[in-house]
Every structure is written in C-alpha cells, then in structure tokens.
Design an enzyme around this catalytic site. Structure first.
Site, PDB file in Angstrom:
ATOM      1  N   GLU A  44      15.872  25.699  36.586  1.00 25.63           N
ATOM      2  CA  GLU A  44      15.691  24.673  37.610  1.00 25.63           C
ATOM      3  C   GLU A  44      15.622  23.296  36.957  1.00 25.63           C
ATOM      4  O   GLU A  44      15.444  23.190  35.740  1.00 25.63           O
ATOM      5  CB  GLU A  44      14.402  24.964  38.391  1.00 25.63           C
ATOM      6  CG  GLU A  44      14.453  26.348  39.021  1.00 25.63           C
ATOM      7  CD  GLU A  44      13.470  26.558  40.145  1.00 25.63           C
ATOM      8  OE1 GLU A  44      12.563  25.718  40.318  1.00 25.63           O
ATOM      9  OE2 GLU A  44      13.628  27.554  40.868  1.00 25.63           O
ATOM     10  N   ARG A  81      44.859  21.051   0.939  1.00 22.27           N
ATOM     11  CA  ARG A  81      44.551  19.614   0.823  1.00 22.27           C
ATOM     12  C   ARG A  81      44.299  19.238  -0.641  1.00 22.27           C
ATOM     13  O   ARG A  81      43.432  19.822  -1.294  1.00 22.27           O
ATOM     14  CB  ARG A  81      43.296  19.308   1.637  1.00 22.27           C
ATOM     15  CG  ARG A  81      42.872  17.866   1.609  1.00 22.27           C
ATOM     16  CD  ARG A  81      43.737  17.027   2.473  1.00 22.27           C
ATOM     17  NE  ARG A  81      43.145  15.745   2.779  1.00 22.27           N
ATOM     18  CZ  ARG A  81      43.726  14.843   3.543  1.00 22.27           C
ATOM     19  NH1 ARG A  81      44.916  15.076   4.075  1.00 22.27           N
ATOM     20  NH2 ARG A  81      43.135  13.694   3.782  1.00 22.27           N
ATOM     21  N   GLU A 102      20.207  30.478  27.411  1.00 20.63           N
ATOM     22  CA  GLU A 102      19.735  31.865  27.223  1.00 20.63           C
ATOM     23  C   GLU A 102      18.573  31.924  26.234  1.00 20.63           C
ATOM     24  O   GLU A 102      18.490  32.827  25.407  1.00 20.63           O
ATOM     25  CB  GLU A 102      20.877  32.744  26.716  1.00 20.63           C
ATOM     26  CG  GLU A 102      22.104  32.652  27.577  1.00 20.63           C
ATOM     27  CD  GLU A 102      22.260  33.851  28.474  1.00 20.63           C
ATOM     28  OE1 GLU A 102      21.438  34.762  28.381  1.00 20.63           O
ATOM     29  OE2 GLU A 102      23.202  33.835  29.273  1.00 20.63           O
TER      30      GLU A 102
HETATM   31  C1  LIG Z   1      26.141  24.697  29.385  1.00 17.34           C
HETATM   32  C2  LIG Z   1      24.920  25.398  29.905  1.00 17.34           C
HETATM   33  C3  LIG Z   1      25.058  26.500  30.747  1.00 17.34           C
HETATM   34  C4  LIG Z   1      23.923  27.136  31.273  1.00 17.34           C
HETATM   35  N1  LIG Z   1      24.087  28.197  32.130  1.00 17.34           N
HETATM   36  C5  LIG Z   1      22.977  28.709  32.785  1.00 17.34           C
HETATM   37  C6  LIG Z   1      23.131  29.702  33.792  1.00 17.34           C
HETATM   38  O1  LIG Z   1      24.239  30.186  34.066  1.00 17.34           O
HETATM   39  N2  LIG Z   1      22.020  30.122  34.468  1.00 17.34           N
HETATM   40  C7  LIG Z   1      20.775  29.623  34.194  1.00 17.34           C
HETATM   41  O2  LIG Z   1      19.819  30.030  34.854  1.00 17.34           O
HETATM   42  N3  LIG Z   1      20.601  28.674  33.224  1.00 17.34           N
HETATM   43  C8  LIG Z   1      21.669  28.218  32.522  1.00 17.34           C
HETATM   44  N4  LIG Z   1      21.513  27.232  31.555  1.00 17.34           N
HETATM   45  C9  LIG Z   1      20.176  26.667  31.323  1.00 17.34           C
HETATM   46  C10 LIG Z   1      19.543  27.069  30.002  1.00 17.34           C
HETATM   47  O3  LIG Z   1      19.224  28.432  29.982  1.00 17.34           O
HETATM   48  C11 LIG Z   1      18.337  26.157  29.776  1.00 17.34           C
HETATM   49  O4  LIG Z   1      18.857  24.855  29.540  1.00 17.34           O
HETATM   50  C12 LIG Z   1      17.468  26.588  28.629  1.00 17.34           C
HETATM   51  O5  LIG Z   1      16.748  27.756  28.958  1.00 17.34           O
HETATM   52  C13 LIG Z   1      16.457  25.496  28.200  1.00 17.34           C
HETATM   53  O6  LIG Z   1      15.791  24.999  29.291  1.00 17.34           O
HETATM   54  P1  LIG Z   1      15.667  23.399  29.497  1.00 17.34           P
HETATM   55  O7  LIG Z   1      17.014  22.826  29.360  1.00 17.34           O
HETATM   56  O8  LIG Z   1      14.968  23.192  30.777  1.00 17.34           O
HETATM   57  O9  LIG Z   1      14.786  22.913  28.295  1.00 17.34           O
HETATM   58  P2  LIG Z   1      13.188  22.942  28.214  1.00 17.34           P
HETATM   59  O10 LIG Z   1      12.690  24.282  28.607  1.00 17.34           O
HETATM   60  O11 LIG Z   1      12.638  21.762  28.927  1.00 17.34           O
HETATM   61  O12 LIG Z   1      12.968  22.746  26.641  1.00 17.34           O
HETATM   62  C14 LIG Z   1      13.095  21.475  26.009  1.00 17.34           C
HETATM   63  C15 LIG Z   1      12.782  21.617  24.521  1.00 17.34           C
HETATM   64  O13 LIG Z   1      11.452  22.073  24.353  1.00 17.34           O
HETATM   65  C16 LIG Z   1      11.420  23.196  23.480  1.00 17.34           C
HETATM   66  N5  LIG Z   1      10.276  24.057  23.838  1.00 17.34           N
HETATM   67  C17 LIG Z   1      10.109  24.737  24.991  1.00 17.34           C
HETATM   68  N6  LIG Z   1       8.930  25.401  24.962  1.00 17.34           N
HETATM   69  C18 LIG Z   1       8.351  25.145  23.757  1.00 17.34           C
HETATM   70  C19 LIG Z   1       7.135  25.539  23.110  1.00 17.34           C
HETATM   71  N7  LIG Z   1       6.254  26.360  23.698  1.00 17.34           N
HETATM   72  N8  LIG Z   1       6.895  25.055  21.863  1.00 17.34           N
HETATM   73  C20 LIG Z   1       7.768  24.225  21.262  1.00 17.34           C
HETATM   74  N9  LIG Z   1       8.919  23.817  21.817  1.00 17.34           N
HETATM   75  C21 LIG Z   1       9.216  24.275  23.041  1.00 17.34           C
HETATM   76  C22 LIG Z   1      12.759  23.861  23.675  1.00 17.34           C
HETATM   77  O14 LIG Z   1      13.086  24.686  22.567  1.00 17.34           O
HETATM   78  C23 LIG Z   1      13.671  22.648  23.808  1.00 17.34           C
HETATM   79  O15 LIG Z   1      14.004  22.176  22.529  1.00 17.34           O
HETATM   80  C24 LIG Z   1      22.624  26.642  30.952  1.00 17.34           C
HETATM   81  C25 LIG Z   1      22.499  25.552  30.066  1.00 17.34           C
HETATM   82  C26 LIG Z   1      23.630  24.941  29.543  1.00 17.34           C
HETATM   83  C27 LIG Z   1      23.471  23.779  28.609  1.00 17.34           C
END
Ligand SMILES: Cc1cc2nc3c(=O)[nH]c(=O)nc-3n(C[C@H](O)[C@H](O)[C@H](O)COP(=O)(O)OP(=O)(O)OC[C@H]3O[C@@H](n4cnc5c(N)ncnc54)[C@H](O)[C@@H]3O)c2cc1C
Length: 399
Positions: free
Chosen positions: A149, A284, A379
């Site tokens: 989300e 190269r 993932e």
């Molecule tokens: C191209 C693409 C395709 C995708 N496809 C799908 C899909 O088909 N379906 C779906 O549901 N999702 C999908 N996603 C979403 C993806 O799974 C999420 O982006 C991912 O799980 C990370 O969530 P976030 O982006 O909200 O980052 P956040 O959860 O906000 O994390 C931000 C940062 O904080 C770090 N972090 C989090 N928790 C901790 C902790 N406890 N301690 C230290 N660091 C922490 C993380 O490692 C990250 O570096 C997709 C994402 C991309 C980029």
C-alpha cells in the site's frame, strides 16, 4: 535500436566462460536441461532482439505472452488445470533463463504463476480454480497481486484496505501501490483487513468502483507494467473470497513461492552481465593490452564468476529442498538476499568494465543493473531478508 551487443549474452558454450564455473548444469536431470535449453532459445531468438527497445520505450512486450503460455511457462510448477506440473528446479531454470532476457519478463511470469495462480490453486474453491487457472495458464487471463500500500510494503500488518460484510457480499475500500501487471490484469488478488483478520479477494477488472493507474517514469523494470489499484466501495461477492486464506500467513505464503523464483532469476541477469563484460574485456585494447590480460580485470571477472557460482549452488539446493517438501522460508530469504545482491554487484561492475559504452542501452548490463534495483527491493527488501535470517538464527524478531 538493434540491441546487437545483446547477442553476446546468448546461450553458447556451457563452459566456465558461459557463467557455469562449477558445471552446475551437470547436476541437472535430462528434463531440466531440456527445459532450460528451450526457454534459453526463446530468450535468445524472441526476447533479446526486442527487449532493449521495449525497456527504452517503457513498454511491456505483451506480444511475447502467447508464446510464453504456449511453452507452458505460466503456473508451470502447478498440477492440473492445464498447468505443466514441472519440478521446482525446472521452474527455477525457467526464471533464470527469462531473467537472462529481462527482469520485467520474469516478473510477469512470477506474478502470474506464483502470486496469482498459486494462491488460487492453494487457497481457492474448486469453482475459482476452474474459472481462473486454465485461462491463466493459456495466457488468456492475466492476474496481479495487491498487497503493498502507499504507506508501506515491508510491514503489511499496517494495511488500510478494508473489506466489510454486507449481506452475502463484501464492500472493499482502499488502495494498493507498486502492483506488477496491475492495469492489464483481468483479476487482482487483493489482500484486505476484515473483522476476522486479513483475507484475500478475487477482484475482477470490470467491477464498479475498481480502477487502476499506471506508475510512469520508472527507471527500473521499464519493460514491466507497475500500477496503483483503487477500491471505492467495490462490491465483491463471497464467492470471490479465497476460502482457504486466513491471516497474513496467506499472502506471505505466496511471496515465498515468488521469491524462490527470484533467487534463480537473479542468476540469469548476472550471467548476462558477466558474459557481456567478459566478451568486451576479451576484445578491448587499452594501453597496448587486451583488458582481459590485466590483473585487475581478471580479478573482477573472477569475482563475478565466484558470486554467480555461489548463487547457482544456493538456488539448486534450495530447489532440491523445495522439491522434497523440506524448504523453509528463511532459506528462501537467504538465497534472495545473497543472489540479488550478487547479481546487482555483478551488473554494476560489468557496467563499469564496459566504459562509457556501458551507460548505453545498446549493452544489456545497465538495463539489468537498473532492473535489479527493483528486484532487491520488491518481495521483501534486502534488509528484511537479513532480519528474517537473523530471527531464524536467534529466535528474536528485530522488526
Ligand atoms: C517495480 C516494483 C514492482 C512491485 N510489484 C509488487 C506487486 O506486484 N505486488 C505488491 O504487493 N507489491 C509490489 N511491489 C512493492 C514491494 O514489494 C515493496 O516496495 C517492498 O516490499 C518495500 O516496501 P516499501 O517500498 O513500502 O518500503 P518500506 O517498507 O517503507 O521500506 C523502506 C526502507 O526501510 C527499510 N526497512 C523496513 N523495515 C526495517 C527495519 N525494521 N529495520 C531497518 N530497515 C527497515 C527497508 O529495507 C527499506 O530500505 C513492487 C515494487 C516495485 C519497485
């Protein structure tokens, strides 16, 4: 754009210079080799000639879907319902070869098979399986998986999308973000909070109140569709709820399937970059020497081969454990963390060895490098997978 240099990453000899330093292929069965070769040929002949342009144009090459389906690659490790029933190692090899082409194409197959067909097969009613699995295997119906989300992906327990009972129906409100295949999906598997915890719903494209919007201007996975999903009072019949899915464990179970494939896919991307760097270094000339004659370049190529070999052996053993029904999700976390990090490091190093040309889409390495920035995040981010392994080792959850 010709994509001419990408022919360098084609399937050729099976020796160390091809990226198989330990003859891991020698550990495969005959059927597994045949599947790898068939998908490898498809990637060489049908994917590599078009993929650079598709990436450049920010276009999913949907024209490849019927052939992918024809080869039986959609939901290929599932039994029945027109699915191929391949072993888990074979499914892994499919992912490896597809991602040697492009992470976007492998993402399409992962989402369709592991994140949509697998939950319908595992948690669905017989009616849902009959309705969706055969057309999905034929590529006639496309699926997407909505868990993440706008407010976060790593911690799905905070999800705000909500389903409330209304007679024999459910009313769905909320939004999902970063959803692969979102706008082209005939069916979205949507995870929502209810009074009884998280449940999964099959939301059809034409249900009133359900809309999608593509996320544009991505600099990663440009040959893949990524969308937002919006649910504004969507009425979903109870017959569209996955009856066997209860709690967050259900979507997390789907992710374990898809992450398993990613561990293999990342190897394919790394092999493509390694071959491209090796080929370039062998032709190269700099300071009167072939690049490949210098110690530094040899060390860098050796390091790439080391990373690829380690990843290959991890995934193969993971696949054997999965085929034997003995794989633990924390083992998938270790392989996803190791293999995607390895592939990203290989891709970045290959990009540098290619010099200025390495920033051009005429070479595959920068495309793989950019793609892998998504693969290391989706993932489960690298950090989350490290913490999963840490929890398994210590018994303490640090997240
Ligand atoms: C191209 C693409 C395709 C995708 N496809 C799908 C899909 O088909 N379906 C779906 O549901 N999702 C999908 N996603 C979403 C993806 O799974 C999420 O982006 C991912 O799980 C990370 O969530 P976030 O982006 O909200 O980052 P956040 O959860 O906000 O994390 C931000 C940062 O904080 C770090 N972090 C989090 N928790 C901790 C902790 N406890 N301690 C230290 N660091 C922490 C993380 O490692 C990250 O570096 C997709 C994402 C991309 C980029």
């Amino acid at each position: 754009m010709s994509g001419s240099t990408e022919t360098q990453s084609k399937t050729k000899s099976k020796g160390p210079e091809s990226g198989d330093f330990y003859d891991v292929r020698g550990l495969l069965g005959e059927e597994e080799k045949q599947i790898q070769d068939a998908v490898g040929r498809f990637v060489d002949e049908r994917v590599l000639p078009v993929i650079a342009d598709a990436f450049d144009e920010h276009r999913f090459p949907s024209e490849l879907v019927p052939e992918i389906a024809e080869m039986g690659l959609l939901g290929c490790s599932l039994e029945g319902y027109e699915c191929a029933g391949l072993s888990q190692v074979s499914y892994g090899l499919v992912c490896q070869e597809l991602e040697r082409g492009d992470s976007g194409l492998r993402s399409f197959v992962s989402v369709q098979g592991s994140l949509c067909m697998w939950p319908i097969h595992t948690y669905g009613s017989e009616e849902q399986k009959q309705r969706w699995l055969p057309p999905m295997a034929r590529g006639e119906a496309i699926g997407c998986f909505g868990l993440t989300e706008p407010d976060g992906g790593s911690d799905p327990a905070t999800m705000r999308t909500r389903a409330v009972r209304d007679g024999s129906d459910w009313i769905l409100n909320g939004a999902k973000m970063w959803i692969t295949n979102g706008s082209i999906a005939d069916v979205a598997i949507v995870w929502a909070e209810t009074d009884d915890g998280v449940r999964g719903f099959l939301v059809e494209q034409d249900m009133p109140g359900y809309t999608t919007r593509d996320i544009l201007k991505k600099y990663s996975l440009r040959a893949s569709i990524t969308s937002e999903l919006f649910f504004d009072g969507v009425r979903v019949p109870e017959s569209h709820r996955l009856p066997g899915a209860a709690g967050l464990a259900a979507p997390l179970g789907c992710l374990t399937q898809a992450r398993y494939g990613i561990t293999w896919g990342a190897i394919g991307a790394a092999i493509a970059c390694f071959r491209e760097a090796l080929e370039f270094a062998s032709t190269r000339k700099v300071f009167g020497h072939m690049l490949s004659e210098t110690q530094t370049i040899q060390r860098r190529l050796a390091d790439m081969a080391r990373r690829i070999t380690t990843a290959q052996l991890l995934s193969l053993q993971l696949g054997r454990l999965k085929d034997a029904g003995r794989m633990h999700h924390s083992q998938v976390s270790m392989a996803k963390w190791n293999n995607v990090r390895a592939a990203l490091d290989v891709a970045r190093d290959a990009r540098d060895i290619l010099g200025a040309g390495g920033i051009s889409i005429e070479f595959a390495s920068i495309r793989h490098m950019l793609n892998l920035e998504s693969v290391i995040t989706y993932e489960g981010t690298e950090t989350i997978h490290e913490l999963v392994v840490g929890r398994q080792l210590t018994g303490h959850s640090a997240f």
